[in-house]
Write a protein that holds these residues in place. Structure first.
Motif, short mmCIF file in Angstrom:
data_model
loop_
_atom_site.label_atom_id
_atom_site.label_comp_id
_atom_site.label_asym_id
_atom_site.label_seq_id
_atom_site.Cartn_x
_atom_site.Cartn_y
_atom_site.Cartn_z
N ASP A 186 25.91 47.95 4.75
CA ASP A 186 25.39 48.09 3.51
C ASP A 186 26.04 47.30 2.36
N ALA A 187 25.30 46.40 1.56
CA ALA A 187 26.15 45.51 0.68
C ALA A 187 25.23 45.68 -0.68
N ARG B 182 33.22 57.18 -0.14
CA ARG B 182 33.94 56.35 0.82
C ARG B 182 34.77 55.02 0.32
N ALA B 183 35.71 54.65 1.03
CA ALA B 183 36.04 53.28 0.65
C ALA B 183 35.36 52.07 0.74
N TRP B 184 35.60 51.16 0.09
CA TRP B 184 34.47 50.03 -0.17
C TRP B 184 35.27 48.79 -0.36
N TYR B 185 34.80 47.53 0.25
CA TYR B 185 35.17 46.35 0.18
C TYR B 185 34.45 45.66 -1.04
N LEU C 154 27.55 37.35 3.83
CA LEU C 154 27.07 38.47 4.21
C LEU C 154 26.99 38.55 5.74
N SER C 155 26.96 37.35 6.44
CA SER C 155 27.43 37.53 7.85
C SER C 155 28.73 37.74 8.10
N TRP C 156 29.59 37.33 7.69
CA TRP C 156 31.10 37.78 7.62
C TRP C 156 31.05 39.34 7.36
N LEU C 157 30.59 40.03 6.43
CA LEU C 157 30.70 41.18 6.08
C LEU C 157 30.14 42.05 7.13
N ALA C 158 29.05 41.50 7.57
CA ALA C 158 28.27 42.29 8.90
C ALA C 158 29.36 42.20 10.28
N PRO D 283 21.58 40.49 8.32
CA PRO D 283 22.34 41.35 9.37
C PRO D 283 22.87 42.57 8.80
N LEU D 284 22.48 42.91 7.55
CA LEU D 284 22.80 44.27 7.01
C LEU D 284 21.85 44.76 5.79
N ASN D 285 22.05 45.65 5.46
CA ASN D 285 21.20 46.24 4.31
C ASN D 285 21.67 45.59 2.89
N VAL D 286 20.71 44.99 2.13
CA VAL D 286 21.33 44.54 0.99
C VAL D 286 20.70 45.15 -0.42
N THR D 287 21.18 45.66 -1.28
CA THR D 287 20.50 46.13 -2.57
C THR D 287 21.05 44.95 -3.74
#
Length: 243
Positions: free
Chosen positions: A60-61, A112-115, A50-54, A82-86
């Motif tokens: 948003d993840a 939109r595109a996504w990882y 999650l830190s890497w993604l942010a 560091p980001l919104n998580v659901t």
């Protein structure tokens, strides 16, 4: 003539964190695989992810939970993220493709595109560069490709059969699916409701030349955490990187 505008760098991601991690027991007896800590870091695998993604611009993840989901959810609720998580939990097993589709349905921006990333991957490389690669090739899906080190020493020989050298744990000559992806918005609609996308969706896209492979840059860190030995090796490698 109408042209399609380039896709913006993704700001949303799915993390597949529902595996049982049976080969990591006893570490996974009381926690899901992504909640296992790499020795010396004090942070579970998913915390690093999650830190890497942010750091790569994700805001948003969606974390897809399964085995011992409540342990992962409790940690996410208490962590300073560091980001919104659901989080989402499958009521019944949907398979890898079905699980990915179920999680993607909860992304905040379906147009939109996504990882996406597997929950047992510990890596660092530029997702922005991977997204640009994906866009340049007009791909529907792009896989990160890694060259992992084989766990044994290799032997080199000459044409006569004399051994000329020993190489400890060299990188394999083959590229493998590294478990990190960039997907176009329409990819979710191509996934099965139940089943494995790697046996259905990916081969179809490959035949249509809509599936791209992004080689992880040389020198970038990548490791799949599958066994207790992987935890030990990851701890050694990370300690070496800090020197």
């Amino acid at each position: 003539m109408t042209t399609t505008a380039p896709s913006a760098t993704p700001t949303q991601a799915v993390v597949l964190a529902g595996g049982q991690g049976s080969r990591l027991r006893p570490y996974t007896d009381d926690r899901p695989k992504p909640m296992v800590e790499i020795p010396g870091t004090g942070t579970p695998i998913i915390g690093h992810q999650l830190s890497w993604l942010a750091e790569e611009g994700v805001t948003d993840a969606v974390v897809s939970c399964g085995h011992l989901a409540e342990v992962l959810q409790d940690w996410l609720d208490s962590a300073d993220l560091p980001l919104n998580v659901t989080t989402v939990v499958e009521k019944e097993p949907l398979g890898r493709g079905g699980g990915l589709k179920f999680a993607a349905a909860h992304l905040p921006h379906p147009d939109r595109a996504w990882y996406a990333t597997n929950g047992d991957i510990w890596t660092r490389f530029s997702l922005r560069e991977m997204a640009a690669f994906h866009t340049e090739r007009g791909a529907t899906a792009t896989l990160a490709l890694a060259r992992p080190r084989i766990p044994w020493g290799a032997v080199e020989t000459d044409s006569f059969g004399h051994i000329t050298d020993f190489i400890e744990s060299p990188p394999t000559s083959y590229e493998i699916n590294a478990g990190v992806y960039v997907f176009a918005p329409e990819f979710a609609g191509l996934l099965p409701d139940v089943g494995d996308h790697e046996r259905a969706t990916f081969p179809q896209l490959a035949r249509a030349r809509r599936l791209a492979g992004f080689p992880i840059p040389q020198g970038a860190y990548w490791r799949a955490i599958d066994t207790a030995k992987d935890l030990t090796e990851a701890a050694k490698e990370l300690a070496a990187l800090k020197r």
